[in-house]
Design an enzyme around this catalytic site. Sequence first.
Site, mmCIF file in Angstrom:
data_model
loop_
_atom_site.group_PDB
_atom_site.id
_atom_site.type_symbol
_atom_site.label_atom_id
_atom_site.label_comp_id
_atom_site.label_asym_id
_atom_site.label_seq_id
_atom_site.Cartn_x
_atom_site.Cartn_y
_atom_site.Cartn_z
ATOM 1 N N SER B 15 14.678 -7.080 -6.713
ATOM 2 C CA SER B 15 13.661 -7.052 -5.651
ATOM 3 C C SER B 15 12.266 -7.260 -6.241
ATOM 4 O O SER B 15 11.463 -8.036 -5.712
ATOM 5 C CB SER B 15 13.703 -5.711 -4.908
ATOM 6 O OG SER B 15 14.961 -5.485 -4.324
ATOM 7 N N ARG B 38 5.396 -1.586 -5.195
ATOM 8 C CA ARG B 38 6.355 -0.654 -4.589
ATOM 9 C C ARG B 38 6.069 -0.471 -3.099
ATOM 10 O O ARG B 38 6.986 -0.224 -2.307
ATOM 11 C CB ARG B 38 6.366 0.698 -5.331
ATOM 12 C CG ARG B 38 7.532 1.601 -4.922
ATOM 13 C CD ARG B 38 7.779 2.718 -5.909
ATOM 14 N NE ARG B 38 8.358 2.252 -7.142
ATOM 15 C CZ ARG B 38 9.681 2.088 -7.351
ATOM 16 N NH1 ARG B 38 10.541 2.394 -6.404
ATOM 17 N NH2 ARG B 38 10.122 1.634 -8.492
ATOM 18 N N HIS B 41 7.687 -3.394 -1.648
ATOM 19 C CA HIS B 41 9.126 -3.202 -1.751
ATOM 20 C C HIS B 41 9.661 -2.343 -0.607
ATOM 21 O O HIS B 41 10.712 -2.637 -0.030
ATOM 22 C CB HIS B 41 9.430 -2.540 -3.102
ATOM 23 C CG HIS B 41 10.859 -2.191 -3.338
ATOM 24 N ND1 HIS B 41 11.317 -0.899 -3.275
ATOM 25 C CD2 HIS B 41 11.930 -2.947 -3.624
ATOM 26 C CE1 HIS B 41 12.624 -0.880 -3.522
ATOM 27 N NE2 HIS B 41 13.011 -2.112 -3.741
#
Lengths: 211, 211
Positions: B15, B38, B41
């Site tokens: 990812s 993040r 993500h």
Amino acid sequence: MDSLTMRPEAIEAESFRIIDKEAGEHGWPEAEWQVVRRSIHTSADFEYAGSMVFSDGAVAKAVAAIRSGSAIVTDTNMALSGIGKARLAPFGCRVSCHVADPDVAEAARHEGVTRSIAAMRKATANPDNRIFVIGNAPTALFELLRLVGEGKAHPALIIGLPVGFVGAEESKNALAATDGSIPFITNMGRKGGSNVAAAVVNALAIIAARA
Amino acid sequence: MDSLTMRPEAIEAESFRIIDKEAGEHGWPEAEWQVVRRSIHTSADFEYAGSMVFSDGAVAKAVAAIRSGSAIVTDTNMALSGIGKARLAPFGCRVSCHVADPDVAEAARHEGVTRSIAAMRKATANPDNRIFVIGNAPTALFELLRLVGEGKAHPALIIGLPVGFVGAEESKNALAATDGSIPFITNMGRKGGSNVAAAVVNALAIIAARA
């Protein structure tokens, strides 16, 4: 109006007024729009107006499942946290999540699968669980679809909203490609998440609580 | 690779590879990028690459605060659920949320404020709470900034990511307009949420855990 002195209910009403105005002509029927609108409300992301997908009659069937007290199971504790239990309690709907259960961690190790998959197996082993809410793990949704295909799970509703870059989109495409015999609510693309999945449940519970 | 048989760590690495590739030349320094990445993500939303704002040295100061065992307090149980406690435990960082505490509900009624405001007052009354994580309620962030302004709160870090259509953007603009003497991480606009707020904490904890 000053948002600092507004009641939470007034803030929500004002938020919905803004969303209705900015969404314009969206084409959603009233019931589906309540679900889509709450997803936009929780994410501030109008993409959901174009990306959500409902199987035929999914909202009416979901409301019936809630009113009959179906137990709800989620893939994450975040989705579990975001679901308003007080609203569901009058219907007798229990809400649970098994991903952090010690026996699930043990089963995952033993069977060589992710905890999300092991948690979904545990969830489907209890026939009381009829509403499946997946806000994070594509593997949980793929596993649920596999169990359904093998006749080992019989959901009244699948809310499938995994988020991310690996498998999320594919898992939701697989859900949307089912024949609709199991009602579903999902969205296309990478976005989604436990917050949106919880918002969908909350929207359905609010509809269910209406006369 | 088949996402169904990939380990969670491999899925995360893949990812991040996709995010790095698609984000292209983003201009973020390495430490800040780990936090921004993040956030992307967890939301699958590249808008965060352009909308996040850090006060000078916020990541380094946040990491120092975690390493010294600062207690963390959130505005929602969803953010609390999304924060990885096992990663923070070695530093001695406690994580709590007061919004559902019975005494907070009582104080909110008594003082005629929202539970989010009453919960923030309770949180700041405990000097151990040094890291404030606000993923949902603009009123919580406004109240925290008021308490800071009156010298009644001394955060080591404010993570301010309220989401929504009424007050969220304004509350984050107010945070970003502070002089930076209190480190902050925020984003501009309506988006945000408990999921992103938790992701920011988790990114910081991962950095803190590195040698």
